[in-house]
Scaffold this active site. Structure first.
Site, PDB file in Angstrom:
ATOM      1  N   GLU A 234       0.883  -1.175   0.000  1.00 13.33           N
ATOM      2  CA  GLU A 234       0.000   0.000   0.000  1.00 13.33           C
ATOM      3  C   GLU A 234       0.909   1.211   0.000  1.00 13.33           C
ATOM      4  OE1 GLU A 234      -1.345   3.252   1.042  1.00 13.33           O
ATOM      5  OE2 GLU A 234      -1.880   2.423   3.000  1.00 13.33           O
ATOM      6  N   CYS A 268      -2.266   8.743   3.224  1.00 15.41           N
ATOM      7  CA  CYS A 268      -2.298   8.318   1.824  1.00 15.41           C
ATOM      8  C   CYS A 268      -3.702   8.426   1.253  1.00 15.41           C
ATOM      9  CB  CYS A 268      -1.763   6.899   1.696  1.00 15.41           C
ATOM     10  SG  CYS A 268      -2.534   5.725   2.827  1.00 15.41           S
TER      11      CYS A 268
END
Length: 464
Positions: A234, A268
């Site tokens: 990720e 993020c």
């Protein structure tokens, strides 16, 4: 980077730690392998009991661990408490659902009888010791969303946390020990980034998961690929936030402030590019800028603070370079755009900022902004909005605000992102898969998809 707690609100070094010696690291790897040999056979009920105990302990520890997170990486104290609470909820969710999620699957006998089988089933078996390379921005949550499913599946964890959050990393190892998990089930490795390759190449480590930067992801994926080991990545995100004329513009603008500045903008999945239809652009711009200006920047331990410092001095420099380059290239500063001047601090603070008149040639159009800086775009229709939303190397999540059902379906179909959130901001939840595509990585965390990432999907065939 030294393994140390440096308070980003004032630059003060609070604790430093020695990296593990090669012998100490070997002891931890050997312990992980030994523990897995027996832990893998424990019953789901036993794993669930320990996981629920860990959640109870975390609830009790929240005031202490929240303060540790805030002093290590600067998130506002109220956000730190919320992060701890979310971790406890996720632990309980996997304690409640892991056995069901990993239950054997049984194809119909009529479907397998031509293979000569009397019956067959698919089982989900644990893989072994999994290395988790984790970032500093959500120092509890990023780890727990890996650890809870991995431990409930019967794996054991090895945590290489970011070097600026060592106290949080050590707390996590202690938490699982206090909850009753066997020694070696979850261990923190106080090592520098240079030692990660050796750990990942060790034959006892069977897989890895990484949340972090694109370069770090490339490195881990390359090493794991060379060793033929499973990885989940990720990486970064540059999430679009699209607002159409039928949206509740006031609510969309109010939510946009939170979506951009959560965790001091260091997330993020924070919305970063705000793409607004020309019919409602001015209304949104006015409300959004007003909301960003109203945020209180200050001491993250103050309950009234909305925006604390960035986690590192280098992080602020990187953000400043993106903003300054954009302004020099013609971007308009609608608010912020500099270090705060209304209080005297030595920490790494930056004002909530909105930039308009962004062009594709600017670095800020392509690169992830990790801090409280938003870019604002005007578009003429949904086609233009989708094209701009997808004009990024990342594909983590996306947001759409509209009251039009057809626009929802088109956006859900055409958005190049792992998540599509309509009339709300992106968030992670244990029941929903989380992850991205393109340079945002691959694989999924959370939900049933996440717990199965580190399982050996095994066919069991029984002859007639």
């Amino acid at each position: 980077m030294p393994i140390a707690t440096v308070n980003p609100a004032n630059g003060e070094t609070l604790e430093t730690y020695e990296a593990l010696s090669p012998d100490a690291l070997e002891e931890k790897l050997a312990l992980a392998a030994r523990t897995f040999a027996t832990y893998r056979a424990t019953a789901f009920d036993e794993r669930a009991r320990m996981m629920r105990h860990a959640a109870d302990l975390l609830d009790a520890d929240t005031p202490e661990i929240a303060r540790i997170m805030t002093t290590e990486m600067g998130k506002p104290i109220k956000a730190a408490r919320a992060e701890a609470a979310k971790c406890a909820r996720t632990m309980r969710w996997y304690a409640d659902h892991a056995q069901e999620l990993l239950a054997p699957e049984h194809p119909a006998e009529s479907d397998v009888k031509d293979s000569g089988a009397a019956r067959a089933e698919v089982r989900y078996r644990p893989l072994g010791p999994v290395l988790a390379v984790m970032p500093w921005n959500f120092p509890l949550w990023q780890v727990v969303r890996f650890a809870a499913p991995a431990l409930m599946a019967g794996n054991v964890g090895l945590l290489k946390h970011a070097s600026n959050v060592p106290q949080t990393a050590l707390y996590l190892e202690d938490l699982f020990l206090r909850a009753g998990f066997p020694e070696g089930c979850f261990q923190t490795l106080l090592i520098g980034s240079g030692a990660v390759e050796g750990v990942l190449r060790d034959e006892r480590v069977v897989a890895a998961t990484l949340t972090g930067s694109e370069p770090a992801g490339r490195s881990v994926a390359s090493i794991a690929g060379d060793e033929v080991k499973k990885t989940v990545l990720e990486l970064g995100g540059s999430d679009p936030y699209v607002v159409m004329p039928s949206a509740d513009v006031v609510k969309a603008a109010r939510t946009a402030v939170t979506a951009r500045t959560q965790n001091n903008g260091q997330s993020c999945i924070a919305a970063k590019r705000f793409i607004v239809h020309e019919d409602v652009f001015e209304r949104f711009r006015e409300a959004f800028v007003e909301g960003m200006r109203a945020l209180k920047v200050g001491d993250p331990l103050d309950e009234e603070t909305d925006i604390g410092p960035l986690a590192s001095e280098q992080g602020r420099k990187d953000l400043e370079e993106l903003v300054d380059e954009a302004v020099e290239s013609g971007a308009t500063v609608l608010c912020g755009g500099q270090r705060p001047k209304d209080f005297d601090r030595h920490g790494w603070f930056y004002e909530p900022t909105v930039l308009a008149d962004i062009t594709p040639e600017m670095r800020i159009h392509r690169e992830e902004t990790f801090g409280p800086v938003a870019t604002l775009y005007r578009v003429t229709d949904l086609d233009a909005a989708i094209e701009l939303a997808n004009d990024t190397p990342f594909g983590l999540s996306s947001n759409l605000w509209t009251g039009d059902a057809d626009e929802i379906e088109r956006f859900a179909r055409d958005s190049q992102a792992g998540g599509v959130f309509v009339n709300g901001m992106t968030a992670s939840h244990p029941a929903l898969p989380f992850g991205g595509n393109k340079r945002s990585g691959y694989g999924r965390e959370l939900s049933g998809h996440g717990i199965k990432e580190f399982c050996d999907i095994t066919t069991v065939w029984i002859g007639a």
